[in-house]
Design a protein around this motif. Structure first.
Motif, PDB file in Angstrom:
ATOM      1  N   TYR A  56       0.823  -1.203   0.000  1.00 22.90           N
ATOM      2  CA  TYR A  56       0.000   0.000   0.000  1.00 22.90           C
ATOM      3  C   TYR A  56       0.860   1.258   0.000  1.00 22.90           C
ATOM      4  N   VAL A  57       1.780   1.356   0.964  1.00 20.14           N
ATOM      5  CA  VAL A  57       2.594   2.572   1.097  1.00 20.14           C
ATOM      6  C   VAL A  57       3.792   2.483   0.177  1.00 20.14           C
ATOM      7  N   MET A  58       3.773   3.289  -0.886  1.00 16.81           N
ATOM      8  CA  MET A  58       4.889   3.366  -1.825  1.00 16.81           C
ATOM      9  C   MET A  58       5.030   4.813  -2.279  1.00 16.81           C
ATOM     10  N   PRO A  59       6.251   5.261  -2.555  1.00 16.07           N
ATOM     11  CA  PRO A  59       6.450   6.657  -2.979  1.00 16.07           C
ATOM     12  C   PRO A  59       5.856   6.903  -4.366  1.00 16.07           C
ATOM     13  N   GLY A  60       5.354   8.145  -4.552  1.00 19.26           N
ATOM     14  CA  GLY A  60       4.823   8.537  -5.858  1.00 19.26           C
ATOM     15  C   GLY A  60       3.400   8.096  -6.087  1.00 19.26           C
ATOM     16  N   MET A  61       3.162   6.822  -6.042  1.00 24.78           N
ATOM     17  CA  MET A  61       1.824   6.257  -6.280  1.00 24.78           C
ATOM     18  C   MET A  61       1.618   5.092  -5.320  1.00 24.78           C
ATOM     19  N   ASP A  62       0.620   5.187  -4.447  1.00 22.95           N
ATOM     20  CA  ASP A  62       0.415   4.102  -3.485  1.00 22.95           C
ATOM     21  C   ASP A  62      -0.339   2.950  -4.137  1.00 22.95           C
ATOM     22  N   GLY A  63      -0.569   1.899  -3.329  1.00 24.49           N
ATOM     23  CA  GLY A  63      -1.185   0.685  -3.858  1.00 24.49           C
ATOM     24  C   GLY A  63      -2.597   0.886  -4.384  1.00 24.49           C
ATOM     25  N   ILE A  64      -3.370   1.750  -3.739  1.00 25.50           N
ATOM     26  CA  ILE A  64      -4.744   1.971  -4.183  1.00 25.50           C
ATOM     27  C   ILE A  64      -4.768   2.798  -5.462  1.00 25.50           C
ATOM     28  N   ASP A  65      -3.839   3.763  -5.572  1.00 26.80           N
ATOM     29  CA  ASP A  65      -3.736   4.508  -6.837  1.00 26.80           C
ATOM     30  C   ASP A  65      -3.351   3.565  -7.976  1.00 26.80           C
ATOM     31  N   LEU A  66      -2.434   2.624  -7.671  1.00 29.43           N
ATOM     32  CA  LEU A  66      -2.066   1.626  -8.674  1.00 29.43           C
ATOM     33  C   LEU A  66      -3.283   0.788  -9.070  1.00 29.43           C
ATOM     34  N   LEU A  67      -4.081   0.378  -8.085  1.00 21.43           N
ATOM     35  CA  LEU A  67      -5.285  -0.407  -8.357  1.00 21.43           C
ATOM     36  C   LEU A  67      -6.235   0.355  -9.284  1.00 21.43           C
ATOM     37  N   THR A  68      -6.392   1.659  -9.008  1.00 19.25           N
ATOM     38  CA  THR A  68      -7.273   2.482  -9.848  1.00 19.25           C
ATOM     39  C   THR A  68      -6.791   2.510 -11.286  1.00 19.25           C
ATOM     40  N   GLU A  69      -5.464   2.663 -11.481  1.00 14.32           N
ATOM     41  CA  GLU A  69      -4.896   2.677 -12.827  1.00 14.32           C
ATOM     42  C   GLU A  69      -5.060   1.316 -13.514  1.00 14.32           C
ATOM     43  N   VAL A  70      -4.856   0.247 -12.756  1.00 13.35           N
ATOM     44  CA  VAL A  70      -5.006  -1.101 -13.320  1.00 13.35           C
ATOM     45  C   VAL A  70      -6.432  -1.335 -13.798  1.00 13.35           C
ATOM     46  N   ARG A  71      -7.396  -0.916 -12.989  1.00  9.05           N
ATOM     47  CA  ARG A  71      -8.792  -1.129 -13.372  1.00  9.05           C
ATOM     48  C   ARG A  71      -9.142  -0.330 -14.632  1.00  9.05           C
ATOM     49  N   GLU A  72      -8.607   0.863 -14.777  1.00  2.00           N
ATOM     50  CA  GLU A  72      -8.914   1.702 -15.931  1.00  2.00           C
ATOM     51  C   GLU A  72      -8.252   1.177 -17.201  1.00  2.00           C
ATOM     52  N   LYS A  73      -7.003   0.669 -17.057  1.00  2.00           N
ATOM     53  CA  LYS A  73      -6.220   0.329 -18.243  1.00  2.00           C
ATOM     54  C   LYS A  73      -6.210  -1.169 -18.561  1.00  2.00           C
ATOM     55  N   PHE A  74      -6.323  -2.018 -17.538  1.00  2.00           N
ATOM     56  CA  PHE A  74      -6.127  -3.456 -17.767  1.00  2.00           C
ATOM     57  C   PHE A  74      -7.303  -4.328 -17.302  1.00  2.00           C
ATOM     58  N   GLY A  75      -8.376  -3.696 -16.869  1.00  2.00           N
ATOM     59  CA  GLY A  75      -9.576  -4.468 -16.554  1.00  2.00           C
ATOM     60  C   GLY A  75      -9.591  -5.093 -15.174  1.00  2.00           C
ATOM     61  N   ASP A  76     -10.133  -6.300 -15.114  1.00  2.00           N
ATOM     62  CA  ASP A  76     -10.450  -6.910 -13.807  1.00  2.00           C
ATOM     63  C   ASP A  76      -9.409  -7.928 -13.355  1.00  2.00           C
ATOM     64  N   ILE A  77      -8.117  -7.684 -13.586  1.00  2.00           N
ATOM     65  CA  ILE A  77      -7.078  -8.585 -13.074  1.00  2.00           C
ATOM     66  C   ILE A  77      -7.228  -8.671 -11.551  1.00  2.00           C
ATOM     67  N   PRO A  78      -7.255  -9.850 -10.966  1.00  2.00           N
ATOM     68  CA  PRO A  78      -7.362  -9.955  -9.512  1.00  2.00           C
ATOM     69  C   PRO A  78      -6.259  -9.150  -8.818  1.00  2.00           C
ATOM     70  N   PHE A  79      -6.651  -8.397  -7.785  1.00  2.00           N
ATOM     71  CA  PHE A  79      -5.719  -7.472  -7.111  1.00  2.00           C
ATOM     72  C   PHE A  79      -5.829  -7.665  -5.597  1.00  2.00           C
ATOM     73  N   ILE A  80      -4.689  -7.974  -4.971  1.00  2.00           N
ATOM     74  CA  ILE A  80      -4.639  -8.157  -3.512  1.00  2.00           C
ATOM     75  C   ILE A  80      -3.780  -7.054  -2.925  1.00  2.00           C
ATOM     76  N   LEU A  81      -4.336  -6.295  -1.999  1.00  5.28           N
ATOM     77  CA  LEU A  81      -3.572  -5.246  -1.308  1.00  5.28           C
ATOM     78  C   LEU A  81      -2.881  -5.872  -0.106  1.00  5.28           C
ATOM     79  N   PHE A  82      -1.525  -5.745  -0.061  1.00  5.75           N
ATOM     80  CA  PHE A  82      -0.702  -6.403   0.958  1.00  5.75           C
ATOM     81  C   PHE A  82       0.062  -5.322   1.707  1.00  5.75           C
ATOM     82  N   THR A  83      -0.372  -5.011   2.933  1.00 15.61           N
ATOM     83  CA  THR A  83       0.205  -3.863   3.630  1.00 15.61           C
ATOM     84  C   THR A  83       0.200  -4.057   5.131  1.00 15.61           C
TER      85      THR A  83
END
Length: 475
Positions: A56-83
């Motif tokens: 979850y905590v990462m510089p620049g773009m956190d895990g949830i921001d990454l999830l948002t980008e993945v959903r917009e660009k790559f669809g429904d790939i299973p995503f597990i937040l590990f934090t």
């Protein structure tokens, strides 16, 4: 070939990436790692994976921001937040961004990674099952949508949930589709609405899969006759009714036209038969007078021959009166016990009726079947004192047996007695029996043993009879 689940692990701590990769590789996974969210997005633009596990905590773009980008660009790939963060706000954001699962880091790496490995397997399996289900639903929806037969799905109140293209065409809706919330009653003619309501109640109670006919009105105002079969199903998690429809308007019109033509032909036959019988009566009267006046034995012989032939003509014409009524009226359901009880049983003969409460779908002339069977027993059975009618089911349907205690039918006669003109009397009774039954697919055979009485087995196919509780009567 064993398929390995491909995992993309994203974490800004390089040592954790290495540890994670080693552990899950030993567990049988194929692992790729990225040390930033942007690196993960670049990776996904070139490669695919079965599941993403991200810190979850990462510089620049956190895990949830990454999830948002993945959903917009790559669809429904299973995503597990590990934090390691356990804030409620993080959980709420993860759910809102459509994360598949949320796993916390802990102090014991082996326990945490084992839990994560288990979670990965379950999330991937669930995603695969969901994807297959969606593909299956899409395939069947496509097939149903483009099927030639009209198909509807309605709720228990008749509100439309789904209609395929054929149904929209049949009911001639404005734009070839149905508006959401449309109720099928809008297309049902007033005289059929009570029947539709009754059938909806029956189907909702599980009494489904039977054929019904309704009068309907299309969107353009054209009256049609619809044949329907309803089946209770689950649709979007709720009870619904699947309706398979068929436009039988043309068939009903053809049937109506044929019945009208038959009535006209019968009317003509009745008039012609009446006129012929009048002439036959005149001929018989003249022959009677001629016999009285004639004293020449040779001439008397010819007069008697003419009288016998004319009498046969009279009987044949009378038979055509009965035969022409076959098929004029629609077949209908008739209770066998009621039909048989209406027979006039001569004194000295006992009729035992041992039947279930059976109704059969037959021509309205069904009563003549049993009248002729009774007449056959009396005329040809010798000293008949007992007749029994009984029923027995088999895999193909139902057999109704008419059995007497007379002399029976010789083996060499069994195949001939149903042919027209065969027999000691008019030779038309059993022929008429066979013809009446055949109108709805029922057959009859003589199966008795010569010397032990006649036995007529009436074979009724499945679907042509109904039964209820066992009942017995003696007449």
């Amino acid at each position: 070939m064993i398929y390995l689940i491909s995992v993309l692990y994203v974490d800004d701590e390089e040592d954790l990436c290495i540890t994670f990769s080693l552990f899950l590789t030993r567990k049988g996974f194929s692992v790729s790692t990225c040390c930033s969210a942007q690196e993960a997005l670049d990776y996904l633009s070139r490669n695919s994976c079965d599941v993403i596990v991200s810190d979850y905590v990462m510089p620049g773009m956190d895990g949830i921001d990454l999830l948002t980008e993945v959903r917009e660009k790559f669809g429904d790939i299973p995503f597990i937040l590990f934090t390691g963060k356990g804030d409620e706000d993080v959980v709420i954001r993860a759910i809102a961004a459509k994360a598949d699962y949320y796993v916390r880091k802990g102090n014991d790496p082996e326990v945490v990674f084992s839990d994560l490995a288990f979670t990965i397997e379950k999330v991937v399996e669930r995603h695969k099952t969901k994807k297959e289900l969606i593909q299956s639903e899409e395939k069947y929806r496509f097939l149903v949508t483009h099927a030639l037969e009209p198909i509807l799905i309605v709720d228990l109140q008749g509100t439309l949930l789904f209609a395929n293209n054929a149904a929209a065409r049949m009911m001639e809706t404005e734009d070839g589709t149905y508006k959401p919330g449309t109720n099928v009653m809008e297309f049902i003619a007033p005289k059929s609405r009570e029947d539709v309501t009754h059938d909806f109640i029956e189907v909702s109670q599980g009494n489904d899969s039977y054929t019904a006919e309704y009068d309907a009105i299309t969107g353009s105002g054209r009256p049609v006759t619809v044949e329907s079969i309803g089946k209770l199903i689950q649709y979007d998690g709720k009870q619904a009714i699947l309706l398979s429809l068929r436009d039988i308007t043309d068939r009903k019109q053809i049937e109506k036209s044929l019945r009208q033509a038959s009535r006209q032909i019968n009317l003509m036959n009745s008039i012609t038969r009446h006129d012929i019988l009048n002439k036959v009566t005149i001929i018989l009267g003249a022959l009677e007078i001629a016999e009285m006046e004639c004293h020449d034995p040779n001439i008397s012989h010819f007069l008697k021959t003419l009288k016998a032939a004319t009498t046969d003509i009279q009987k044949q014409i009378e038979f055509t009166r009965l035969y022409q009524d076959l098929g004029i009226q629609k077949p209908l359901w008739q209770n066998l016990s009621s039909v048989i009880r209406r027979l006039q049983i001569p004194e000295g003969i006992t009729l035992d009726v041992n039947l279930e409460n059976i109704s059969i779908f037959a021509d309205p002339m069904l009563e003549k079947v049993f009248h002729n069977l009774l007449d056959n027993s009396i005329r040809h059975g010798g000293m008949v004192t007992w007749i029994q009618v009984s029923g027995q089911k088999n895999p193909d349907g139902l057999i109704i047996s008419w059995q007497d205690d007379g002399i029976g039918v010789p083996d060499d006669e069994k195949g001939k007695i149903f042919t027209r003109g065969h027999g000691k009397h008019t030779g038309l009774g059993l022929f008429l029996v066979r013809e009446i039954l055949a109108l709805t697919g029922i057959s009859i055979h003589e199966t008795g043993l010569p010397g032990n009485g006649a036995r007529f087995d009436i074979c009724i196919p499945n679907g042509i009879y109904t039964d209820a509780d066992q009942a017995g009567v003696t007449a």
